[in-house]
Design a protein around this motif. Structure first.
Motif, short mmCIF file in Angstrom:
data_model
loop_
_atom_site.label_atom_id
_atom_site.label_comp_id
_atom_site.label_asym_id
_atom_site.label_seq_id
_atom_site.Cartn_x
_atom_site.Cartn_y
_atom_site.Cartn_z
N CYS A 1 -8.27 -8.66 -19.19
CA CYS A 1 -8.33 -8.25 -20.60
C CYS A 1 -9.59 -7.41 -20.77
O CYS A 1 -10.20 -7.42 -21.85
CB CYS A 1 -8.42 -9.46 -21.52
N ALA A 2 -10.02 -6.74 -19.73
CA ALA A 2 -11.25 -5.95 -19.80
C ALA A 2 -10.90 -4.48 -20.07
O ALA A 2 -9.72 -4.09 -20.08
CB ALA A 2 -12.04 -6.09 -18.51
N SER A 3 -11.95 -3.71 -20.25
CA SER A 3 -11.80 -2.31 -20.65
C SER A 3 -10.95 -1.51 -19.65
O SER A 3 -10.89 -1.84 -18.46
CB SER A 3 -13.17 -1.65 -20.73
N THR A 4 -10.38 -0.44 -20.15
CA THR A 4 -9.60 0.47 -19.31
C THR A 4 -10.53 1.31 -18.45
O THR A 4 -11.45 1.95 -18.95
CB THR A 4 -8.75 1.38 -20.21
N GLU A 5 -10.28 1.28 -17.16
CA GLU A 5 -11.13 2.04 -16.24
C GLU A 5 -10.67 3.50 -16.16
O GLU A 5 -9.58 3.84 -16.61
CB GLU A 5 -11.08 1.40 -14.84
N VAL A 6 -11.49 4.32 -15.53
CA VAL A 6 -11.16 5.75 -15.40
C VAL A 6 -9.88 5.92 -14.57
O VAL A 6 -9.51 5.04 -13.79
CB VAL A 6 -12.30 6.55 -14.73
N PHE A 7 -9.27 7.07 -14.76
CA PHE A 7 -7.99 7.34 -14.09
C PHE A 7 -8.18 7.43 -12.57
O PHE A 7 -9.08 8.12 -12.10
CB PHE A 7 -7.40 8.64 -14.62
N MET A 8 -7.35 6.74 -11.85
CA MET A 8 -7.41 6.80 -10.38
C MET A 8 -5.99 6.81 -9.82
O MET A 8 -5.06 6.34 -10.48
CB MET A 8 -8.12 5.55 -9.83
N THR A 9 -5.86 7.33 -8.62
CA THR A 9 -4.55 7.25 -7.95
C THR A 9 -4.74 6.50 -6.63
O THR A 9 -5.86 6.43 -6.11
CB THR A 9 -3.97 8.65 -7.66
N ALA A 10 -3.65 5.95 -6.11
CA ALA A 10 -3.76 5.19 -4.86
C ALA A 10 -4.11 6.13 -3.72
O ALA A 10 -3.58 7.24 -3.64
CB ALA A 10 -2.44 4.48 -4.58
N GLY A 11 -5.02 5.69 -2.87
CA GLY A 11 -5.43 6.52 -1.73
C GLY A 11 -5.38 5.72 -0.44
O GLY A 11 -4.84 4.59 -0.42
N PRO A 12 -5.95 6.27 0.63
CA PRO A 12 -5.87 5.60 1.94
C PRO A 12 -6.46 4.19 1.93
O PRO A 12 -5.95 3.29 2.62
CB PRO A 12 -6.71 6.51 2.85
N ALA A 13 -7.50 3.96 1.10
CA ALA A 13 -8.14 2.63 1.09
C ALA A 13 -7.23 1.56 0.51
O ALA A 13 -7.50 0.36 0.65
CB ALA A 13 -9.43 2.69 0.28
N HIS A 14 -6.14 1.97 -0.15
CA HIS A 14 -5.29 0.99 -0.84
C HIS A 14 -4.00 0.69 -0.09
O HIS A 14 -3.08 0.08 -0.63
CB HIS A 14 -4.93 1.51 -2.24
N GLN A 15 -3.94 1.16 1.18
CA GLN A 15 -2.65 1.06 1.88
C GLN A 15 -2.51 -0.22 2.70
O GLN A 15 -1.41 -0.65 2.98
CB GLN A 15 -2.43 2.28 2.78
N SER A 16 -3.63 -0.80 3.11
CA SER A 16 -3.54 -2.02 3.93
C SER A 16 -4.77 -2.88 3.67
O SER A 16 -5.79 -2.39 3.17
CB SER A 16 -3.49 -1.68 5.42
N LEU A 17 -4.64 -4.15 4.03
CA LEU A 17 -5.76 -5.07 3.79
C LEU A 17 -6.99 -4.65 4.61
O LEU A 17 -8.11 -4.66 4.10
CB LEU A 17 -5.32 -6.50 4.15
N THR B 1 -5.28 -1.60 -10.38
CA THR B 1 -5.59 -3.02 -10.15
C THR B 1 -4.65 -3.71 -9.15
O THR B 1 -4.93 -3.71 -7.98
CB THR B 1 -5.64 -3.76 -11.51
N VAL B 2 -3.53 -4.30 -9.62
CA VAL B 2 -2.61 -4.91 -8.64
C VAL B 2 -1.42 -4.01 -8.34
O VAL B 2 -0.54 -4.39 -7.57
CB VAL B 2 -2.09 -6.30 -9.09
N ASP B 3 -1.40 -2.82 -8.93
CA ASP B 3 -0.30 -1.89 -8.68
C ASP B 3 -0.66 -0.98 -7.51
O ASP B 3 -0.74 0.24 -7.66
CB ASP B 3 0.00 -1.09 -9.95
N LEU B 4 -0.90 -1.59 -6.39
CA LEU B 4 -1.33 -0.88 -5.19
C LEU B 4 -0.63 -1.51 -3.99
O LEU B 4 -0.44 -2.74 -3.97
CB LEU B 4 -2.85 -1.05 -5.00
N PRO B 5 -0.28 -0.70 -2.98
CA PRO B 5 0.42 -1.29 -1.82
C PRO B 5 -0.32 -2.49 -1.24
O PRO B 5 0.31 -3.50 -0.90
CB PRO B 5 0.46 -0.12 -0.82
N VAL B 6 -1.64 -2.40 -1.15
CA VAL B 6 -2.39 -3.50 -0.54
C VAL B 6 -2.23 -4.78 -1.35
O VAL B 6 -2.08 -5.88 -0.79
CB VAL B 6 -3.89 -3.14 -0.34
#
Ligand code: NAD
Length: 451
Positions: free
Chosen positions: A178-194, A233-238
């Motif tokens: 329930c925290a503030s909206t963060e700046v716009f970002m798109t999924a990148g290589p860091a979000h593809q695997s644990l 946030t949780v809308d990322l492949p990882v």
């Protein structure tokens, strides 16, 4: 054919662990929405108010045939945590306790709903946040965690979760952003695997926003996570992978409250009647801290994406190019301090009918943002806890009813129509309890009725 054969058969009831013991509700952010939610639950618990807007508390669910007249309340039908068993905690970079934060937010009447529970609210003090102004430009925080890298910050969040559970003797936890909206970002290589995500945390990679640290921490602790803002946030492949691997429910994004809720009701009505749409101009004025944060173009862009997406999905211009092929859709949010939390959302909708004749609809919704959002937080906390106890894991699409841009499985598209979402939610509850799905076919009352 008998009546039984026309019914859609379901398997037996799903095994659901009982809602015994206390449920810890951990809120990221202790601003207008969180304090309105917490103070609301406490007022309800003390019999001082009603939980209006909450399906889990007020809605009934029809079971079986209309002739059976079975319609228990949802909370009596399925085992949900009792409001008396909820215990709250929050993180916020602003050190105000829940009472001070609620007074500053100015949503609830101080004398009627805050003073009588002042001691209770004052006892809720925010834990230091994983916060970085780079991601929320308009805020300055003093109550923040320090660490040598983002992975250590995430470890501190995990420790907060474990300590809260132990200290309060809790049975289970849920986390709601329930925290503030963060700046716009798109999924990148860091979000593809644990492995890539953990490496990026260690390297303080800019593509790891604070909200992702909370999500990672919750999933590593096997705690369900719901995201009320439009950040990835949780809308990322990882995160989807992590939630599946650890059997934890997740969902988002962005609470569906005022203007977007109306959109998800009106647009399906136009499509149902095959009325065309040429333009939809939506503007908002609001003066709370959320409005101030969204005044920053980078945070607004995140919100804009979330607010724009649904019309296209509802109207399916690829299927109906003559009706919806050329829609001009515009969304604006203007920060206007005098309004505080009492937002005004205007919509000008240009539609067209028979032979292409134009018509206009104007909607002026004088709403209260946090009053609409608080019951959503309650329902999400209770239903995500239910999902975990029922062994549901990964994306909880049946809760898309509550979100502006619902997460969905790969290969699908989001379902935005509020009433399809409601049917999905209620049918999932029926399915969990081994009750018949309601298809609304109803032909058996006519074709196969005993005359
Ligand atoms: N109220 C609604 O109708 C509605 C609808 C959809 C989405 N939302 C979203 O819900 C969120 C909360 O709205 P609000 O009106 O309560 O806003 P708010 O500004 O009153 O509260 C947000 C709080 O989050 C804190 N915060 C910021 N970054 C943080 C971090 N990294 N960790 C912990 N806390 C952090 C801020 O200090 C602030 O106190 C916003 O993102 C908003 O866009 C609200």
């Amino acid at each position: 054919m008998t009546r039984e054969q026309t019914a859609v058969l379901t398997g037996g009831a799903r095994e659901i662990a009982p809602a015994n013991g206390k449920l810890g509700v951990m809120l990221v952010g202790l601003g207008a929405v969180s304090t309105t939610f917490i103070a609301g639950v406490e007022n309800v618990r003390r019999g001082r108010a009603l939980p209006i807007g909450s399906l889990s508390q007020m809605a009934t669910i029809r079971l079986g045939k209309r002739t059976e007249k079975r319609a228990p309340k949802i909370k009596e039908f399925i085992p949900l945590a009792d409001l008396n068993d909820l215990v709250f905690a929050a993180w916020d970079p602003i050190p105000d306790d829940a009472y001070t934060a609620a007074v500053k937010a100015g949503v609830l009447d101080r004398h009627e709903h805050l003073e009588p529970i002042k001691g209770f609210l004052q006892a809720i003090k925010p834990m230091p946040a994983a916060f970085d102004q780079y991601y929320v430009k308009r805020l300055q925080g003093t109550n923040v965690k320090h660490a040598k890298n983002k992975r250590e910050l995430a470890e501190q969040l995990r420790e907060d979760m474990r300590a809260f559970k132990k200290r309060e003797g809790l049975d289970r936890l849920v986390v709601v952003w329930c925290a503030s909206t963060e700046v716009f970002m798109t999924a990148g290589p860091a979000h593809q695997s644990l492995a890539a995500f953990e490496r990026a945390m260690e390297q303080n990679d800019q593509s790891i926003a604070p909200s992702m640290l909370y999500a990672y921490a919750a999933l590593m602790e096997n705690i369900p996570f719901a995201n009320g803002a439009p950040n990835l946030t949780v809308d990322l492949p990882v995160m989807v992978q992590l939630a599946d691997d650890r059997h934890v429910p997740i969902g988002g994004k962005d609470f569906k409250t005022g203007q977007t809720m109306m959109k998800s009701v009106l647009a399906p009505a136009f499509k149902a009647r095959m009325l065309g749409l040429s333009g939809w101009y939506s503007t908002n004025i609001l003066g709370n801290r959320d409005g101030e944060v969204l005044d920053d173009p980078e945070s607004f862009k995140t919100k804009e994406e979330s607010k724009l997406g649904l019309l296209e999905h509802i109207l399916q211009p690829d299927l109906y190019p003559e009706l919806y092929g050329k829609v001009y859709h515009k969304v604006r949010i203007n920060y206007y301090p005098p309004r505080g939390d009492n937002k005004e959302g205007w919509d000008n909708i240009d539609i067209f009918g028979w032979l292409g004749y134009p018509m206009q609809i104007k909607v002026d919704f004088l709403c209260r943002d946090s009053i609409l959002a608080a019951p959503i937080v309650l329902d999400l906390a209770l239903f995500f806890d239910l999902a975990a106890r029922a062994g549901l894991s990964g994306i909880q699409e049946w809760l898309s009813f509550y979100f502006k841009s619902p997460q969905f499985a790969q290969g699908l598209y989001a379902e935005h129509d509020l009433f399809i979402q409601q049917t999905k939610l209620k049918n999932t509850l029926r399915w969990l309890m081994g009750e018949e799905q309601i298809t609304h076919l109803g032909i058996e009352y006519y074709e196969y009725a005993e005359k």
